[in-house]
Design a protein around this motif. Structure first.
Motif, PDB file in Angstrom:
ATOM      1  N   ILE A 148       0.545  -1.493   0.283  1.00 53.27           N
ATOM      2  CA  ILE A 148      -0.609   0.095   0.086  1.00 53.27           C
ATOM      3  C   ILE A 148       0.793   1.079  -0.345  1.00 53.27           C
ATOM      4  CG2 ILE A 148      -1.957   1.560   1.114  1.00 53.27           C
ATOM      5  CD1 ILE A 148      -2.529  -1.352   2.461  1.00 53.27           C
ATOM      6  N   ARG A 149       0.958   2.512  -0.730  1.00 50.38           N
ATOM      7  CA  ARG A 149       1.619   3.503  -0.842  1.00 50.38           C
ATOM      8  C   ARG A 149       0.035   4.768  -0.687  1.00 50.38           C
ATOM      9  NH1 ARG A 149       1.675   5.205  -5.847  1.00 50.38           N
ATOM     10  NH2 ARG A 149       3.043   3.244  -6.625  1.00 50.38           N
ATOM     11  N   GLU A 181      -3.514   8.838   3.266  1.00 49.35           N
ATOM     12  CA  GLU A 181      -3.961   8.479   2.384  1.00 49.35           C
ATOM     13  C   GLU A 181      -3.923   7.857   1.434  1.00 49.35           C
ATOM     14  OE1 GLU A 181      -7.458   9.339   2.589  1.00 49.35           O
ATOM     15  OE2 GLU A 181      -7.010  11.061   4.323  1.00 49.35           O
ATOM     16  N   LYS A 182      -4.307   6.516   1.546  1.00 50.33           N
ATOM     17  CA  LYS A 182      -3.833   5.233   0.510  1.00 50.33           C
ATOM     18  C   LYS A 182      -4.291   5.803  -0.887  1.00 50.33           C
ATOM     19  CE  LYS A 182      -5.347   1.696   3.135  1.00 50.33           C
ATOM     20  NZ  LYS A 182      -6.367   0.524   4.219  1.00 50.33           N
ATOM     21  N   VAL A 183      -3.597   5.974  -2.100  1.00 49.89           N
ATOM     22  CA  VAL A 183      -2.557   6.434  -3.328  1.00 49.89           C
ATOM     23  C   VAL A 183      -2.784   5.143  -3.847  1.00 49.89           C
ATOM     24  CG1 VAL A 183      -3.150   8.345  -2.005  1.00 49.89           C
ATOM     25  CG2 VAL A 183      -0.957   7.000  -3.137  1.00 49.89           C
ATOM     26  N   TRP A 184      -2.476   4.162  -3.631  1.00 51.50           N
ATOM     27  CA  TRP A 184      -2.529   2.628  -4.584  1.00 51.50           C
ATOM     28  C   TRP A 184      -2.144   1.817  -3.549  1.00 51.50           C
ATOM     29  CZ3 TRP A 184       1.594  -0.676  -5.504  1.00 51.50           C
ATOM     30  CH2 TRP A 184       1.383  -0.907  -6.470  1.00 51.50           C
ATOM     31  N   LYS A 185      -2.492   0.279  -4.379  1.00 51.92           N
ATOM     32  CA  LYS A 185      -2.415  -0.469  -3.523  1.00 51.92           C
ATOM     33  C   LYS A 185      -1.316  -1.712  -4.546  1.00 51.92           C
ATOM     34  CE  LYS A 185      -7.532  -1.435  -2.357  1.00 51.92           C
ATOM     35  NZ  LYS A 185      -7.953  -1.322  -0.654  1.00 51.92           N
ATOM     36  N   LEU A 186      -1.200  -3.216  -4.333  1.00 50.94           N
ATOM     37  CA  LEU A 186      -1.382  -4.319  -4.614  1.00 50.94           C
ATOM     38  C   LEU A 186      -1.692  -5.381  -3.913  1.00 50.94           C
ATOM     39  CD1 LEU A 186      -0.233  -6.387  -7.381  1.00 50.94           C
ATOM     40  CD2 LEU A 186       1.576  -5.844  -5.872  1.00 50.94           C
ATOM     41  N   LEU A 187      -2.858  -6.473  -3.974  1.00 51.72           N
ATOM     42  CA  LEU A 187      -3.283  -6.843  -2.899  1.00 51.72           C
ATOM     43  C   LEU A 187      -3.192  -8.431  -3.711  1.00 51.72           C
ATOM     44  CD1 LEU A 187      -6.363  -6.018  -2.204  1.00 51.72           C
ATOM     45  CD2 LEU A 187      -4.637  -5.358  -0.987  1.00 51.72           C
ATOM     46  N   LEU A 188      -2.182  -9.441  -2.736  1.00 48.38           N
ATOM     47  CA  LEU A 188      -1.452 -10.566  -3.355  1.00 48.38           C
ATOM     48  C   LEU A 188      -1.664 -11.160  -2.217  1.00 48.38           C
ATOM     49  CD1 LEU A 188       2.429  -9.685  -4.239  1.00 48.38           C
ATOM     50  CD2 LEU A 188      -0.328  -9.898  -5.314  1.00 48.38           C
ATOM     51  N   LYS A 202       7.560 -18.216  -4.015  1.00 49.86           N
ATOM     52  CA  LYS A 202       8.132 -17.358  -5.056  1.00 49.86           C
ATOM     53  C   LYS A 202       7.781 -17.098  -5.778  1.00 49.86           C
ATOM     54  CE  LYS A 202      11.544 -19.018  -8.418  1.00 49.86           C
ATOM     55  NZ  LYS A 202      11.306 -18.591  -9.425  1.00 49.86           N
ATOM     56  N   GLU A 203       6.759 -17.005  -6.218  1.00 55.53           N
ATOM     57  CA  GLU A 203       6.335 -16.622  -6.833  1.00 55.53           C
ATOM     58  C   GLU A 203       5.184 -14.692  -6.765  1.00 55.53           C
ATOM     59  OE1 GLU A 203       4.192 -19.537  -9.409  1.00 55.53           O
ATOM     60  OE2 GLU A 203       2.752 -19.353  -8.033  1.00 55.53           O
ATOM     61  N   LEU A 204       5.553 -14.568  -5.102  1.00 52.67           N
ATOM     62  CA  LEU A 204       4.358 -13.855  -4.073  1.00 52.67           C
ATOM     63  C   LEU A 204       5.561 -12.725  -4.125  1.00 52.67           C
ATOM     64  CD1 LEU A 204       2.975 -15.344  -0.973  1.00 52.67           C
ATOM     65  CD2 LEU A 204       1.785 -13.813  -2.676  1.00 52.67           C
ATOM     66  N   LEU A 205       7.196 -13.175  -3.718  1.00 52.38           N
ATOM     67  CA  LEU A 205       8.032 -12.260  -3.240  1.00 52.38           C
ATOM     68  C   LEU A 205       8.351 -11.878  -4.973  1.00 52.38           C
ATOM     69  CD1 LEU A 205      11.007 -11.771  -2.163  1.00 52.38           C
ATOM     70  CD2 LEU A 205      12.275 -13.814  -3.361  1.00 52.38           C
ATOM     71  N   GLU A 206       8.567 -12.593  -6.040  1.00 50.52           N
ATOM     72  CA  GLU A 206       8.615 -12.456  -7.805  1.00 50.52           C
ATOM     73  C   GLU A 206       7.552 -10.978  -8.103  1.00 50.52           C
ATOM     74  OE1 GLU A 206       8.403 -15.465  -9.811  1.00 50.52           O
ATOM     75  OE2 GLU A 206      10.599 -16.171  -9.722  1.00 50.52           O
ATOM     76  N   LYS A 207       6.438 -11.573  -7.876  1.00 49.46           N
ATOM     77  CA  LYS A 207       5.291 -10.019  -7.605  1.00 49.46           C
ATOM     78  C   LYS A 207       5.647  -8.436  -6.883  1.00 49.46           C
ATOM     79  CE  LYS A 207       1.165 -13.382  -8.985  1.00 49.46           C
ATOM     80  NZ  LYS A 207       1.091 -12.613 -10.274  1.00 49.46           N
ATOM     81  N   VAL A 208       6.221  -8.807  -6.112  1.00 52.08           N
ATOM     82  CA  VAL A 208       6.221  -7.817  -5.356  1.00 52.08           C
ATOM     83  C   VAL A 208       7.491  -6.987  -5.928  1.00 52.08           C
ATOM     84  CG1 VAL A 208       7.338  -7.316  -2.626  1.00 52.08           C
ATOM     85  CG2 VAL A 208       5.767  -8.461  -2.984  1.00 52.08           C
ATOM     86  N   LEU A 209       8.547  -8.215  -6.256  1.00 54.80           N
ATOM     87  CA  LEU A 209      10.027  -7.279  -7.169  1.00 54.80           C
ATOM     88  C   LEU A 209       9.769  -6.910  -8.003  1.00 54.80           C
ATOM     89  CD1 LEU A 209      12.489  -9.836  -5.889  1.00 54.80           C
ATOM     90  CD2 LEU A 209      11.703  -7.698  -4.325  1.00 54.80           C
ATOM     91  N   ASN A 210       8.709  -7.274  -8.908  1.00 46.48           N
ATOM     92  CA  ASN A 210       8.017  -6.626 -10.230  1.00 46.48           C
ATOM     93  C   ASN A 210       6.846  -5.473 -10.528  1.00 46.48           C
ATOM     94  OD1 ASN A 210      10.379  -8.608 -11.305  1.00 46.48           O
ATOM     95  ND2 ASN A 210       9.199 -10.287 -11.785  1.00 46.48           N
ATOM     96  N   VAL A 231       5.396  -3.748  -8.915  1.00 46.05           N
ATOM     97  CA  VAL A 231       5.280  -2.125  -7.983  1.00 46.05           C
ATOM     98  C   VAL A 231       7.073  -1.148  -7.891  1.00 46.05           C
ATOM     99  CG1 VAL A 231       6.031  -1.269  -5.243  1.00 46.05           C
ATOM    100  CG2 VAL A 231       5.254  -3.547  -5.659  1.00 46.05           C
ATOM    101  N   PRO A 232       5.993  -0.568  -8.489  1.00 46.43           N
ATOM    102  CA  PRO A 232       6.753   0.655  -9.192  1.00 46.43           C
ATOM    103  C   PRO A 232       7.842   1.425  -8.468  1.00 46.43           C
ATOM    104  CG  PRO A 232       4.468   1.204  -9.682  1.00 46.43           C
ATOM    105  CD  PRO A 232       4.837   0.046  -9.484  1.00 46.43           C
ATOM    106  N   ASP A 233       7.534   1.528  -7.783  1.00 40.60           N
ATOM    107  CA  ASP A 233       8.604   2.450  -6.493  1.00 40.60           C
ATOM    108  C   ASP A 233       9.734   2.066  -6.322  1.00 40.60           C
ATOM    109  OD1 ASP A 233       6.499   3.546  -4.537  1.00 40.60           O
ATOM    110  OD2 ASP A 233       5.525   2.110  -5.498  1.00 40.60           O
ATOM    111  N   TRP A 234      10.365   0.776  -6.925  1.00 38.68           N
ATOM    112  CA  TRP A 234      11.333   0.249  -6.547  1.00 38.68           C
ATOM    113  C   TRP A 234      12.272   1.024  -7.672  1.00 38.68           C
ATOM    114  CZ3 TRP A 234       9.809  -0.302  -2.509  1.00 38.68           C
ATOM    115  CH2 TRP A 234       8.450  -1.269  -1.658  1.00 38.68           C
ATOM    116  N   GLN A 235      11.904   1.542  -8.133  1.00 39.59           N
ATOM    117  CA  GLN A 235      12.564   1.697  -9.695  1.00 39.59           C
ATOM    118  C   GLN A 235      12.581   3.651  -9.365  1.00 39.59           C
ATOM    119  OE1 GLN A 235      13.181  -0.225 -11.543  1.00 39.59           O
ATOM    120  NE2 GLN A 235      11.704  -1.794 -11.426  1.00 39.59           N
ATOM    121  N   GLU A 236      12.179   3.830  -8.761  1.00 34.55           N
ATOM    122  CA  GLU A 236      12.832   5.153  -8.175  1.00 34.55           C
ATOM    123  C   GLU A 236      13.830   5.183  -7.533  1.00 34.55           C
ATOM    124  OE1 GLU A 236      10.036   6.860  -5.909  1.00 34.55           O
ATOM    125  OE2 GLU A 236       8.018   6.596  -7.479  1.00 34.55           O
TER     126      GLU A 236
END
Length: 548
Positions: free
Chosen positions: A221-222, A228-235, A243-251, A253-258
């Motif tokens: 959640i961002r 205030e919540k402005v973005w979320k990814l629910l897994l 393993k697939e949960l980890l890959e989804k979090v890493l791939n 979520v755009p914040d890791w590219q900033e």
């Protein structure tokens, strides 16, 4: 062979017939049984790796005597005692203590202990419930309470798992040559014709995974600056294995590219706000070391100034926010092995080393670890300390091949300019000088760090010559003040305030100066007849010697 959380050594002199301290040995066995199990070697000195040459176990009944006395003094402790022959042909006694997977071991007089690092520690009453919860967590992976047939798997997940094991560089050829079913048995994915909880988690079908008591789910959640919540990814739909949960979090979520570019002259470096290696390790920790018998999702909350990762449950028994860098205990042992063998995590005990090294190497503050009764929260700040620290760490990393521990130690010193031996030992949770030397490694030999003072007054700082070479402009303070400048400060202070106590002098010239350094300088100035002292202990006062 060094003493650690799985090994303890005792001299053969420990066995004194009727005068043997059997209660002490029973306490050690209880502590191992309540931890990960382990070995006690009787006949090998603490500092030795082998028993003394020509040593023989004269009484061949000694294993039975030891086993009998342990059994009489302990509850829920299982041991095997044998006479062993070392490489030098000398003999010693080996006591193997088996881990208690479901019950809690104790002495017969009702005392509880657990092995933490290389020490046997008592378990206080208020921690018994926590230890009991950990007992349940240890056996969760191997349980087959759902009775899901081993043939009822997700075919693509099973194929992927087998392929990844066979392609992994961390897996031995012996395991790779096993049949598919043998590999699944080896990793406790299946047992007695059924999928274990770990098997359902990794290769099971969605409906079976959802039926587990508390299957893993992640919410990213961002928040904006008004929380205030402005973005979320629910897994949380149970389609993905860990393993697939980890890959989804890493791939996903755009914040890791900033990132932000730090530049000065020819120097250019992009610093991620949240280094991907740090995110990976913290998410892996949340998945691997969480309590799967406790309700709760993993939350990754991203704020304008920080990231927070919340994991349900408490830290494993024996691990605290203070010693998390030096202490490692696997709660989900088989899940940890799967993650490690597939290259998804660092080796045991080095995950937080990597987190510290990446953050400090990027000029960022250390993470904050907070433990409550319900969850563990790790906070990573978004900002970095200063561009000068980034330049210093970048220069040191490029010029020297620093090990992880050396990088951490240098990063700590770069951000604070200097630390006393006590201060840096406290941060690194090292109680002994040998342990601290291990963390500093070659930094002094490489002339990146200088050491001044002795004993409690020992101080470590980044070498001024290296700082000057890269035009480093750190924050100004008095921690690294040279002796002649400190002498001048004291002299000026006592000119204005004669007949002052140590605490008064220290307060006025600057509390950031190490107190042992100030005491040393005061004694030196008295010995050189620059100052005079009157009184003793708390009534000791200093003044300028009038006949100078």
């Amino acid at each position: 062979m060094e003493e650690n959380k799985n090994i303890d050594k005792k001299s053969l002199k420990f066995l004194k017939g009727k005068n043997t301290d059997w209660d002490e040995l029973a306490k050690d066995c209880v502590s191992f049984a309540n931890a990960q199990g382990g070995f006690i070697y009787i006949g090998i000195e603490d500092a030795a790796t082998l028993p003394p040459e020509k040593q023989k176990i004269v009484d061949r009944n000694q294993p039975d005597i030891i086993q009998k006395n342990i059994a009489q003094r302990t509850i829920n402790v299982s041991v095997a005692v044998t006479i062993e022959t070392a490489e030098n042909k000398a003999e010693f006694l080996k006591i193997q203590i088996f881990r208690n997977a479901q019950t809690i071991a104790s002495t017969t007089d009702g005392k509880y202990y657990v092995r933490v690092h290389d020490e046997c520690k008592p378990i206080p009453p208020d921690e018994m419930a926590r230890l009991a919860a950990d007992r349940n967590a240890f056996v969760w992976e191997e349980q087959i309470t759902k009775k899901v047939p081993a043939s009822q798997f997700d075919e693509s997940k099973r194929i992927n798992f087998i392929r990844e094991v066979r392609n992994s560089q961390r897996v031995s050829s012996f395991i790779k040559e096993m049949s598919d079913d043998e590999i699944l048995d080896f990793y406790f994915i299946q047992k007695n014709g059924y999928l274990t909880n770990l098997g359902i988690l990794w290769i099971g079908k969605r409906n079976d995974r959802a039926s587990l008591l508390y299957p893993p789910a992640i919410q990213v959640i961002r928040f904006d600056d008004k929380d205030e919540k402005v973005w979320k990814l629910l897994l949380d739909d149970y389609f993905a294995n860990p393993k697939e949960l980890l890959e989804k979090v890493l791939n996903d979520v755009p914040d890791w590219q900033e990132s932000v570019e730090v530049s000065e002259g020819m120097f250019r470096k992009n610093i991620p706000f949240f280094p991907i290696e740090v995110v990976r390790e913290l998410v892996v920790n949340a998945l691997v070391h969480r309590t799967y018998t406790t309700r709760g999702d993993v939350f990754i909350n991203i704020y304008p100034d920080r990231m927070e990762i919340h994991s349900p449950g408490r830290l494993p028994f024996g691990v605290t926010p203070k010693n998390i860098l030096s202490q490692s205990i696997r709660r989900n042992e088989h899940l940890s092995k799967v993650f490690y063998d597939l290259g998804l995590m660092e080796k045991e005990g080095s995950g937080y080393d990597l987190v510290y090294a990446k953050l400090l190497g990027s000029g960022k503050p250390l993470p904050t670890v907070i433990e409550t009764n319900e969850r563990v929260t790790v906070i990573v700040k978004k900002q970095f300390v200063s561009k000068e620290v980034v330049r210093l760490m970048d220069k040191a990393s490029n010029e020297f091949t620093l090990k992880q521990k050396e990088l951490i130690s240098l990063g700590l010193l770069a951000q604070q300019q200097s630390y006393t031996a006590l201060e840096i030992s406290s941060i690194l949770n090292q109680n002994e000088e040998v342990g601290l030397r291990n963390w500093l490694g070659r930094l002094i030999d490489l002339e990146l760090v200088i050491k001044t003072g002795k004993g409690k007054g020992t101080q470590y700082a980044v070498n001024p010559e290296f700082i000057r070479k890269i035009n480093f402009k750190g924050k100004t303070n008095l921690k690294n003040i040279e002796d002649y400048r400190l002498e001048e400060l004291i002299f000026k202070d006592l000119t204005a305030y004669p007949n002052s106590a140590f605490s008064e002098i220290h307060q006025r010239i600057g509390l950031e100066i190490n107190k042992h350094k100030v005491r040393r300088m005061l004694k030196q100035m008295v010995d050189n007849r620059q100052l005079k002292s009157d009184g003793i202990k708390k009534w000791l006062r200093y003044s300028i010697e009038q006949n100078m």
